[in-house]
Design a protein around this motif. Structure first.
Motif: not given
Ligand SMILES: *[C@@H]1O[C@H](CO)[C@@H](O)[C@H](O)[C@H]1NC(C)=O
Ligand SMILES: *[C@@H]1O[C@H](CO)[C@@H](O)[C@H](O)[C@H]1NC(C)=O
Ligand SMILES: *[C@@H]1O[C@H](CO)[C@@H](O)[C@H](O)[C@H]1NC(C)=O
Ligand SMILES: *[C@@H]1O[C@H](CO)[C@@H](O)[C@H](O)[C@H]1NC(C)=O
Ligand SMILES: *[C@@H]1O[C@H](CO)[C@@H](O)[C@H](O)[C@H]1NC(C)=O
Ligand SMILES: *[C@@H]1O[C@H](CO)[C@@H](O)[C@H](O)[C@H]1NC(C)=O
Ligand SMILES: *[C@@H]1O[C@H](CO)[C@@H](O)[C@H](O)[C@H]1NC(C)=O
Ligand SMILES: *[C@@H]1O[C@H](CO)[C@@H](O)[C@H](O)[C@H]1NC(C)=O
Ligand SMILES: *[C@@H]1O[C@H](CO)[C@@H](O)[C@H](O)[C@H]1NC(C)=O
Ligand SMILES: *[C@@H]1O[C@H](CO)[C@@H](O)[C@H](O)[C@H]1NC(C)=O
Length: 473
Positions: A70, A84, A100-103
């Motif tokens: 990510n 990561n 979680l791949f917020g970006d």
């Protein structure tokens, strides 16, 4: 000649310049050697708070590996690690990764070779899935099989009618209007010994590429029981005494199975019956001569009339006494009402009115099977009772047939369910285990020998491996 600085920059750009392909959110993409082989693009994972990425391998013998990160600044994730970076484990052709791949993120594949595969991203439930629910075998003959999908839609909720206007379903039920299937379903049958399940990825895309076996002629939704709507298939043209593996593919990406079953021996004399609106759970082989007019199997239209009228008349009489005497001001039990009683009685009546044929596995003449219990492997014979040719049938409206066969007795739990659901008034009694219940019922399979629920030798009436111990409905 380029200045050295520019040369290095260009090199770095080329390395980083592996083409990039965005993965569309909530959809499936299919890729293969034609899409670049070992030069597959680097996949851009769409930004999402939590995302589930699924991978399905669509061909056997693949050693493809998939790496995910990510961190979008650190370059392509690979087997040499990085910030990561994680490897998505592939188990029996299926890979699943939630994170979680917020970006956003990056996904890369290695060792692709000639593999075809699918990648899907979802911010809801995973798109590829091996379902927990199995297909269900209705029954087989030497060349036919009735197969059901896992339950795919909930059935209609029971109308709870109340005093004094107590209406129960008619004895001669008509089949409820089938809903429309959301998406699509298909059945895949394989010969177990030719294509053992361990030899290929357990994925929908792998299985949809298989040549269909036999001839699947009937295909419709059926409300077999309280578990809801299942799709039903009739497969004909199967080989006798042969192991088959069945899978159901839902929406081309979800897989239910494998279910195993064996077709009966070539001289198995019984015929399949199904689609009886007044006996919705009946879908198995019964001792009758072949159906009239070249029909493949019996249904409500082709069954001999005296069988049909006797079942419906008995059920109608039962329903009358139930509504007359028992469905008083309130339910006679906080848990059970008259419609539960009628439903369980119907199921029992159908199980005893339509005697079921069975056969021990050709491999194991005593009908012996293995299950793991606390005492380790144990052999548990099915509730089979041999019938000689022209034996007087147990169900009086059935004719005697010339072949010899084995009756598969109803499970005692089908009887005790009526006992539990019906008011005392009705005086419905099941034989006790101590006194000869075993002559008419399969005893001790689901419930224990002393009646403890679920404490029996198998806990179920049939399993995914093709064992059927007693007639569960
Ligand atoms: C990337 O993944 C790590 C570990 O799961 C997590 O702690 C971090 O918040 C993620 N970063 C973003 C931007 O989502
Ligand atoms: C009784 O119930 C049925 C079905 O719920 C309904 O069709 C019928 O109109 C009701 N009759 C009376 C008198 O309420
Ligand atoms: C299958 O697809 C249909 C529409 O294409 C959708 O409504 C349905 O929910 C899907 N079913 C599953 C189990 O994914
Ligand atoms: C499959 O069954 C249908 C209907 O019974 C029949 O018309 C068709 O010829 C069969 N196909 C094969 C390949 O047996
Ligand atoms: C069916 O499969 C079982 C288990 O895989 C095997 O033991 C048996 O020999 C097979 N039977 C037939 C008839 O192929
Ligand atoms: C089933 O649905 C999938 C995805 O929606 C589609 O690709 C496929 O063509 C459909 N198959 C049939 C037989 O309709
Ligand atoms: C049951 O209902 C079906 C269709 O509604 C009808 O054709 C059949 O004759 C009925 N059977 C009896 C025994 O009433
Ligand atoms: C149902 O009741 C009627 C009238 O009492 C009787 O004639 C008939 O034989 C009964 N049917 C069965 C199957 O017992
Ligand atoms: C079943 O159990 C018996 C006795 O323990 C054993 O000999 C046999 O190999 C087992 N069969 C299978 C298919 O596991
Ligand atoms: C029902 O009909 C079959 C043949 O049509 C006959 O053999 C059988 O004896 C009949 N049973 C009764 C109870 O009339």
């Amino acid at each position: 000649m380029l200045p050295e600085g520019l040369f290095l920059l260009l090199n770095a750009l080329l390395a980083a310049g592996q083409s990039r392909q965005p993965l569309p959110l909530n959809s499936v993409i299919s890729l293969g050697p034609q899409d670049g082989g070992s030069n597959l693009p680097l996949f851009e994972v769409p930004p999402a708070a939590t995302l589930t990425i699924t991978i399905a391998i669509c061909a056997p013998g693949s050693s493809a590996r998939f790496f995910i990160t990510n961190n979008t600044a650190g370059g392509a994730p690979s087997s040499s690690g990085g910030p990561n970076v994680a490897e998505i484990p592939i188990i029996q052709g299926n890979g699943i990764w939630s994170g979680l791949f917020g970006d956003g993120g990056l996904l890369a594949a290695e060792n692709i070779g000639q593999t075809t595969f699918e990648i899907a991203t979802s911010d809801q439930e995973p798109l590829h899935e091996v379902l927990d629910a199995f297909p269900l075998l209705g029954d087989s003959t030497s060349s036919q099989a009735i197969l059901f999908s896992h339950p795919i839609l909930p059935g209609p909720t029971d109308l709870v009618s109340t005093y004094p206007n107590y209406t129960l379903p008619a004895a001669n039920l008509s089949a409820p209007q089938a809903p429309t299937l959301p998406g699509n379903l298909s059945l895949v049958l394989l010969q177990t010994t030719l294509t053992p399940p361990g030899s290929f990825p357990q994925t929908a895309c792998m299985l949809s590429s298989q040549q269909p076996l036999g001839n699947t002629t009937d295909n419709s939704l059926w409300l077999k029981g309280l578990e809801g709507w299942r799709n039903e298939w009739l497969s004909v043209g199967l080989e006798a005494n042969t192991n088959y593996t069945a899978y159901v593919i839902q929406n081309a990406t979800k897989l239910s199975g494998p279910l195993f079953f064996v077709t009966k021996s070539p001289d198995f004399p019984c015929q399949l019956v199904h689609s009886l609106p007044y006996c919705p759970s009946t879908a198995y082989s019964v001792p009758l001569p072949p159906p009239p007019d070249g029909a493949l199997l019996y249904d409500a239209l082709t069954l001999p009339e005296n069988i049909t009228t006797s079942v419906i008349s008995t059920l109608a009489n039962f329903t009358i006494s139930l509504t007359t005497f028992a469905c008083g001001r309130d339910w006679y039990s906080p848990l059970m009402g008259c419609s539960d009683c009628q439903r369980e009685y119907r199921k029992w009546l159908c199980a005893v009115s339509f005697p079921r044929c069975g056969e021990s596995s050709a491999e194991d003449p005593n009908g012996v099977t293995n299950t793991s219990t606390s005492s380790g492997q144990q052999t548990i014979p099915s509730a089979l009772v041999p019938q000689t040719p022209f034996a007087v049938p147990r169900s009086p409206s059935f004719p005697a047939i010339p072949g010899s066969y084995n009756l598969l007795l109803p499970c005692l739990e089908v009887c005790t369910a009526v006992d539990r659901a019906c008011p005392n008034f009705i005086q419905f009694r099941c034989p006790t285990r101590k006194f000869n219940a075993g002559a008419s019922y399969g005893v001790g399979y689901v419930d224990g020998a002393d009646g403890e629920e679920g404490g029996g030798a198998t806990g179920v009436t049939q399993d995914q491996w093709g064992n059927i111990w007693c007639n569960g409905a």
